[in-house]
Design a protein around this motif. Structure first.
Motif, PDB file in Angstrom:
ATOM      1  N   SER A 187      36.655  20.760 -31.341  1.00  0.00           N
ATOM      2  CA  SER A 187      37.374  22.016 -31.144  1.00  0.00           C
ATOM      3  C   SER A 187      38.771  21.773 -30.590  1.00  0.00           C
ATOM      4  O   SER A 187      39.048  20.747 -29.961  1.00  0.00           O
ATOM      5  N   ARG A 188      39.620  22.767 -30.832  1.00  0.00           N
ATOM      6  CA  ARG A 188      41.006  22.729 -30.384  1.00  0.00           C
ATOM      7  C   ARG A 188      41.064  22.659 -28.855  1.00  0.00           C
ATOM      8  O   ARG A 188      40.292  23.318 -28.165  1.00  0.00           O
ATOM      9  N   MET A 189      41.982  21.855 -28.355  1.00  0.00           N
ATOM     10  CA  MET A 189      42.239  21.772 -26.921  1.00  0.00           C
ATOM     11  C   MET A 189      43.714  22.047 -26.654  1.00  0.00           C
ATOM     12  O   MET A 189      44.556  21.818 -27.525  1.00  0.00           O
ATOM     13  N   ALA A 190      44.005  22.518 -25.451  1.00  0.00           N
ATOM     14  CA  ALA A 190      45.391  22.669 -24.996  1.00  0.00           C
ATOM     15  C   ALA A 190      45.690  21.451 -24.127  1.00  0.00           C
ATOM     16  O   ALA A 190      45.138  21.304 -23.038  1.00  0.00           O
ATOM     17  N   VAL A 191      46.535  20.567 -24.640  1.00  0.00           N
ATOM     18  CA  VAL A 191      46.840  19.323 -23.933  1.00  0.00           C
ATOM     19  C   VAL A 191      48.348  19.168 -23.814  1.00  0.00           C
ATOM     20  O   VAL A 191      49.090  19.326 -24.781  1.00  0.00           O
ATOM     21  N   GLU A 192      48.759  18.848 -22.615  1.00  0.00           N
ATOM     22  CA  GLU A 192      50.155  18.520 -22.332  1.00  0.00           C
ATOM     23  C   GLU A 192      50.155  17.085 -21.833  1.00  0.00           C
ATOM     24  O   GLU A 192      49.343  16.713 -20.980  1.00  0.00           O
ATOM     25  N   ALA A 193      51.026  16.275 -22.428  1.00  0.00           N
ATOM     26  CA  ALA A 193      51.122  14.867 -22.043  1.00  0.00           C
ATOM     27  C   ALA A 193      52.589  14.500 -21.874  1.00  0.00           C
ATOM     28  O   ALA A 193      53.394  14.722 -22.781  1.00  0.00           O
ATOM     29  N   ASP A 194      52.919  13.986 -20.712  1.00  0.00           N
ATOM     30  CA  ASP A 194      54.293  13.572 -20.414  1.00  0.00           C
ATOM     31  C   ASP A 194      55.291  14.689 -20.718  1.00  0.00           C
ATOM     32  O   ASP A 194      56.364  14.462 -21.261  1.00  0.00           O
ATOM     33  N   GLY A 195      54.915  15.938 -20.403  1.00  0.00           N
ATOM     34  CA  GLY A 195      55.804  17.076 -20.549  1.00  0.00           C
ATOM     35  C   GLY A 195      55.858  17.695 -21.937  1.00  0.00           C
ATOM     36  O   GLY A 195      56.619  18.630 -22.163  1.00  0.00           O
ATOM     37  N   ALA A 196      55.076  17.203 -22.872  1.00  0.00           N
ATOM     38  CA  ALA A 196      55.088  17.749 -24.244  1.00  0.00           C
ATOM     39  C   ALA A 196      53.666  18.117 -24.667  1.00  0.00           C
ATOM     40  O   ALA A 196      52.696  17.484 -24.245  1.00  0.00           O
ATOM     41  N   ARG A 197      53.564  19.135 -25.531  1.00  0.00           N
ATOM     42  CA  ARG A 197      52.246  19.495 -26.082  1.00  0.00           C
ATOM     43  C   ARG A 197      51.794  18.408 -27.054  1.00  0.00           C
ATOM     44  O   ARG A 197      52.612  17.846 -27.783  1.00  0.00           O
ATOM     45  N   LEU A 198      50.524  18.125 -27.045  1.00  0.00           N
ATOM     46  CA  LEU A 198      49.951  17.104 -27.911  1.00  0.00           C
ATOM     47  C   LEU A 198      48.809  17.747 -28.696  1.00  0.00           C
ATOM     48  O   LEU A 198      47.968  18.434 -28.105  1.00  0.00           O
ATOM     49  N   ALA A 199      48.771  17.558 -30.008  1.00  0.00           N
ATOM     50  CA  ALA A 199      47.653  18.071 -30.815  1.00  0.00           C
ATOM     51  C   ALA A 199      46.393  17.337 -30.375  1.00  0.00           C
ATOM     52  O   ALA A 199      46.340  16.105 -30.409  1.00  0.00           O
ATOM     53  N   ALA A 200      45.394  18.120 -29.955  1.00  0.00           N
ATOM     54  CA  ALA A 200      44.213  17.509 -29.334  1.00  0.00           C
ATOM     55  C   ALA A 200      42.937  18.228 -29.749  1.00  0.00           C
ATOM     56  O   ALA A 200      42.956  19.410 -30.093  1.00  0.00           O
ATOM     57  N   ALA A 201      41.831  17.477 -29.683  1.00  0.00           N
ATOM     58  CA  ALA A 201      40.516  18.021 -30.020  1.00  0.00           C
ATOM     59  C   ALA A 201      39.482  17.499 -29.039  1.00  0.00           C
ATOM     60  O   ALA A 201      39.546  16.349 -28.604  1.00  0.00           O
ATOM     61  N   GLY A 202      38.512  18.367 -28.747  1.00  0.00           N
ATOM     62  CA  GLY A 202      37.382  17.976 -27.914  1.00  0.00           C
ATOM     63  C   GLY A 202      36.136  17.827 -28.768  1.00  0.00           C
ATOM     64  O   GLY A 202      35.856  18.675 -29.608  1.00  0.00           O
ATOM     65  N   LEU A 203      35.406  16.754 -28.563  1.00  0.00           N
ATOM     66  CA  LEU A 203      34.152  16.515 -29.284  1.00  0.00           C
ATOM     67  C   LEU A 203      33.033  17.146 -28.466  1.00  0.00           C
ATOM     68  O   LEU A 203      32.808  16.756 -27.328  1.00  0.00           O
ATOM     69  N   ALA A 204      32.355  18.113 -29.023  1.00  0.00           N
ATOM     70  CA  ALA A 204      31.200  18.721 -28.349  1.00  0.00           C
ATOM     71  C   ALA A 204      30.679  19.864 -29.188  1.00  0.00           C
ATOM     72  O   ALA A 204      31.449  20.734 -29.569  1.00  0.00           O
ATOM     73  N   PRO A 205      29.427  19.866 -29.433  1.00  0.00           N
ATOM     74  CA  PRO A 205      28.480  18.774 -29.226  1.00  0.00           C
ATOM     75  C   PRO A 205      28.262  17.988 -30.516  1.00  0.00           C
ATOM     76  O   PRO A 205      28.702  18.400 -31.580  1.00  0.00           O
ATOM     77  N   VAL A 206      27.573  16.865 -30.372  1.00  0.00           N
ATOM     78  CA  VAL A 206      27.026  16.162 -31.533  1.00  0.00           C
ATOM     79  C   VAL A 206      25.512  16.265 -31.386  1.00  0.00           C
ATOM     80  O   VAL A 206      24.972  16.047 -30.304  1.00  0.00           O
ATOM     81  N   SER A 207      24.851  16.665 -32.461  1.00  0.00           N
ATOM     82  CA  SER A 207      23.410  16.927 -32.415  1.00  0.00           C
ATOM     83  C   SER A 207      22.729  16.329 -33.634  1.00  0.00           C
ATOM     84  O   SER A 207      23.231  16.471 -34.750  1.00  0.00           O
ATOM     85  N   VAL A 208      21.591  15.699 -33.405  1.00  0.00           N
ATOM     86  CA  VAL A 208      20.784  15.146 -34.498  1.00  0.00           C
ATOM     87  C   VAL A 208      19.339  15.584 -34.260  1.00  0.00           C
ATOM     88  O   VAL A 208      18.840  15.546 -33.128  1.00  0.00           O
ATOM     89  N   ALA A 209      18.678  15.992 -35.333  1.00  0.00           N
ATOM     90  CA  ALA A 209      17.278  16.397 -35.231  1.00  0.00           C
ATOM     91  C   ALA A 209      16.486  15.285 -34.549  1.00  0.00           C
ATOM     92  O   ALA A 209      16.663  14.109 -34.869  1.00  0.00           O
ATOM     93  N   PRO A 210      15.619  15.638 -33.598  1.00  0.00           N
ATOM     94  CA  PRO A 210      14.887  14.607 -32.842  1.00  0.00           C
ATOM     95  C   PRO A 210      14.198  13.557 -33.706  1.00  0.00           C
ATOM     96  O   PRO A 210      14.258  12.366 -33.393  1.00  0.00           O
ATOM     97  N   ALA A 211      13.578  13.943 -34.803  1.00  0.00           N
ATOM     98  CA  ALA A 211      12.878  12.977 -35.658  1.00  0.00           C
ATOM     99  C   ALA A 211      13.833  12.041 -36.395  1.00  0.00           C
ATOM    100  O   ALA A 211      13.411  11.027 -36.947  1.00  0.00           O
ATOM    101  N   GLN A 212      15.128  12.378 -36.408  1.00  0.00           N
ATOM    102  CA  GLN A 212      16.125  11.589 -37.136  1.00  0.00           C
ATOM    103  C   GLN A 212      17.019  10.780 -36.191  1.00  0.00           C
ATOM    104  O   GLN A 212      17.909  10.058 -36.658  1.00  0.00           O
ATOM    105  N   GLN A 213      16.820  10.893 -34.887  1.00  0.00           N
ATOM    106  CA  GLN A 213      17.681  10.201 -33.931  1.00  0.00           C
ATOM    107  C   GLN A 213      17.453   8.693 -33.986  1.00  0.00           C
ATOM    108  O   GLN A 213      16.396   8.225 -34.380  1.00  0.00           O
TER     109      GLN A 213
END
Length: 176
Positions: free
Chosen positions: A68-94
């Motif tokens: 998902s989209r994140m609001a990230v500022e790095a060294d005074g500038a906006r940076l295009a960023a994403a957060g990973l959440a969640p990753v899910s796998v069916a229990p029988a396939q883990q």
């Protein structure tokens, strides 16, 4: 049953199957109370999903990952960023590499979108294999700061920012 796994973009028609996978994957875990299925729904409704992928085996959805989209500022500038959440796998396939394949496909899709940095709040022995680093994330002020907060530059040759702020999509703040 086939061993072949296909990965594709999630569609609206996948919503119920994705919800089922997420609930099954997190049932009985330390994370189960956090409402990942509801979070995925809210992120989608808010328009903050950047990459949503499903893994299929024998025409059945067996895994899902969301960035998902994140609001990230790095060294005074906006940076295009994403957060990973969640990753899910069916229990029988883990334990069969499905989560790994979903994360790697998602990171590749983020690169194609020009996203510069990705964050994850997760297990410190799992996510570094993809390039996530707690040391990079520690340079960013965040409500999720700590040993489980990790980041990675999607261009491995890019310099690490010296510091900044990283905020997840608004849906994360609405989780109770």
């Amino acid at each position: 049953m086939s061993d072949k796994i296909g990965i594709r973009a999630a569609t609206a028609a996948d919503a119920e199957a994705v919800d089922t996978i997420i609930r099954a994957a997190f049932a009985g875990t330390d994370f189960g109370h956090q409402g990942e299925a509801e979070l995925v729904r809210m992120i989608g409704e808010d328009g903050d999903a950047l990459v949503s992928l499903v893994a299929e085996r024998d025409a059945a959805i067996v895994g899902h990952v969301l960035f998902s989209r994140m609001a990230v500022e790095a060294d005074g500038a906006r940076l295009a960023a994403a957060g990973l959440a969640p990753v899910s796998v069916a229990p029988a396939q883990q334990g069969q590499g499905i989560g790994d394949a979903l994360i790697r496909a998602g990171l590749a899709a983020l690169c194609e979108q020009g996203v510069a940095i990705s964050f994850v709040l997760g297990h410190e022995s799992y996510y570094p294999r993809f390039g996530y680093s707690p040391d990079l994330a520690a340079r960013f002020a965040s409500p999720f700061a700590g040993p489980h907060f990790m980041a990675m530059m999607l261009d491995s040759d890019a310099a690490w920012p010296l510091g900044g702020r990283a905020d997840y999509a608004p849906a994360f703040g609405r989780m109770g």
